[in-house]
Structures are given as C-alpha cells and as structure tokens.
Design a protein around this motif. Structure first.
Motif, short mmCIF file in Angstrom:
data_model
loop_
_atom_site.label_atom_id
_atom_site.label_comp_id
_atom_site.label_asym_id
_atom_site.label_seq_id
_atom_site.Cartn_x
_atom_site.Cartn_y
_atom_site.Cartn_z
N ALA A 85 0.80 -1.22 0.00
CA ALA A 85 0.00 0.00 0.00
C ALA A 85 0.84 1.28 0.00
O ALA A 85 0.59 2.17 -0.82
N PRO A 86 1.84 1.43 0.88
CA PRO A 86 2.62 2.68 0.84
C PRO A 86 3.36 2.88 -0.48
O PRO A 86 3.44 4.00 -0.98
N TRP A 87 3.89 1.79 -1.03
CA TRP A 87 4.59 1.90 -2.32
C TRP A 87 3.63 2.31 -3.43
O TRP A 87 3.94 3.18 -4.25
N LEU B 165 -5.25 3.82 1.94
CA LEU B 165 -4.78 2.62 1.24
C LEU B 165 -4.48 1.43 2.16
O LEU B 165 -4.80 0.29 1.82
N PRO B 166 -3.86 1.62 3.31
CA PRO B 166 -3.59 0.44 4.16
C PRO B 166 -4.83 -0.36 4.50
O PRO B 166 -4.77 -1.59 4.58
N GLU B 167 -5.97 0.31 4.69
CA GLU B 167 -7.19 -0.42 5.03
C GLU B 167 -7.93 -0.91 3.79
O GLU B 167 -8.78 -1.80 3.87
N ALA C 23 -2.31 -9.01 3.01
CA ALA C 23 -0.94 -8.83 2.52
C ALA C 23 -0.60 -9.88 1.48
O ALA C 23 -1.02 -11.05 1.58
N GLU C 24 0.13 -9.46 0.47
CA GLU C 24 0.57 -10.35 -0.62
C GLU C 24 2.06 -10.13 -0.84
O GLU C 24 2.56 -9.00 -0.69
#
Length: 254
Positions: free
Chosen positions: A107-109, A143-145, A150-151
C-alpha cells in the motif's frame, strides 16, 4: 519487417526499448505466458519475434489465466523492483515510470510511486480539478485499510491491458511490458479495464491455479487507478471521469 532469410520480425524504435527488452526477458519464465523473443537490441532499436495472429478462444483464455498465475508466482525482490540490471527510470507507454524498490508492504509503495506522481502531473496540467485530486488523495490516505490481505511481490507485466495480449493460433502472448514487482491483482484489474476477450475464463482459471484473496473483486477499481491516471497524463481530461469514478468506487466499497 521481413528479413532476407524469410523470417518476419517486429522492429521498434524509441527511448523505452531497452527497458522493454529487459522486461520481455524477465517475463519469459517456465509455464508463464509466451513472450516474443528478443532478437536484437542496438541503441534505441529493438527487434523481436513476430507473433502469428490468431483468434481468441475460451480454451486459450483459460490457459492464459493459468500461465499468468505461474508468472506472478515467480515473484520479485521487492515491490517496485524492475527487471535485473535496469535503471530506476522506466516507461509505461509514453509516460515515465520509476521502479523504486520499496519495503514489505504494497500500500505505501502503490500510493507513493504509482498513484501520487501521476495525480500531481494531472493536477498541475489542469486535467484534474482540486476537488477530484482531493478525492483520490483520500484513497491514498486510506490505502492500508483498502489494500486487502498482505501479498508478496508478484512478477507483473505491468501494462496488461487487452491490447498487450496477442491471440495467436494456439495461445495468448504478452507484449509491451512495463515489468516490475507489484500486486498481482493489478495485472488482473488492467485486463478488465478495456475489455479482454473471454475475461471470465481467464479469471476463473487464474483463481483455480492461485486462489485470489477474499474481496478481490471489490479492489479492482483501486488497482485501476494507476493505469487510469496514466491515461489522464497521456491523453488529457477525457479520462478524468473514469478515474474519479474508480476512486469513488474504491471508497464506497470499503
């Protein structure tokens, strides 16, 4: 172009051909979708194998889905990592794209390197209004939520719209990659963006081969934000409505 030895090849010229050649080589994995062989690379000229034309079929589409799952499973060193020995600065179509290896979270990327650069360019050019920009920024903030489970980094084609899938006599080939490590749902969302033939068969076979995380269909619009913003940058405000709709769908679906 037809060579003197009778072979038909494809010749391309441009600033991005070295990155394209590296991407084609990186995507040529056992059990993955077939890719044209790189025959020559000299400066700004690339020569590749020609793919004999055919017609889409449900059987070929299902095989494509299985092979795409195998390609993604080959993985990448990190989110944002490009093919080996390629520069950070790459291309998606005629738009610049930076392959900056990032941390363990997608998400952060995705927010920093795939949404925000194109969002700023579209805003600064006047192709997105301040209100539209703020809406997409809300997606980035959340975005994190919104990203789902996780992938690990998948080995992505990176520009997998339907025009970059060539249906040959017995298989679906992939061309013109913007290859990098990313989220596998991004390639699938790009297939859906402009209407891939037999998409239901592709997705069903993919899911059988490599089960997709719950809620993946609700995240299609999120993954389409990147290519839609690229289209706004390249082609102007004509794509703004579709981009804003994808942002709204992402926020409404959470």
């Amino acid at each position: 172009m037809e060579l003197t030895d009778g072979r038909t090849v494809v010749v391309k010229e441009g600033a991005g051909v070295a990155a394209e050649a590296a991407g084609l080589r990186w995507l040529a994995v056992p059990k993955g979708p077939p890719v044209p062989a790189v025959l020559a690379l000299a400066g700004a000229r690339l020569v590749t194998e020609h793919v004999p034309p055919g017609r889409p079929s449900a059987t070929a589409a299902a095989e494509f889905g299985r092979r795409l799952a195998a390609l993604h499973a080959e993985g990448a060193p990190a989110f944002g990592a490009g093919p080996p020995e390629t520069p950070v600065d790459a291309w998606i179509g005629r738009a610049p794209m930076r392959n900056v290896p990032s941390g363990p979270e997608w998400a952060p990327w995705y927010a920093e390197h795939r949404v925000t650069p194109y969002l700023r360019t579209a805003r600064d050019s006047g192709d997105l209004t301040g209100a539209e920009t703020a809406l997409i920024e809300r997606v980035c903030d959340r975005l994190p939520e919104l990203a789902g489970p996780a992938e690990p980094p998948a080995r992505l084609h990176g520009d997998l719209w339907s025009g970059n899938v060539l249906w040959s006599t017995d298989a679906a080939w992939v061309i013109d990659p913007a290859a990098h490590g990313g989220h596998r749902e991004t390639d699938l969302a790009m297939l859906a963006l402009f209407g891939c033939p037999h998409l239901d068969e592709v997705l069903a076979a993919y899911d059988d081969a490599a089960r997709l995380a719950p809620g993946w269909r609700d995240r299609v619009a999120l993954h389409q934000l990147f290519p839609l913003l690229v289209h706004v940058v390249l082609f102007g405000r004509g794509y703004a409505g579709q981009t804003v709709a994808a942002a709204r769908a992402t926020l409404d679906g959470c």
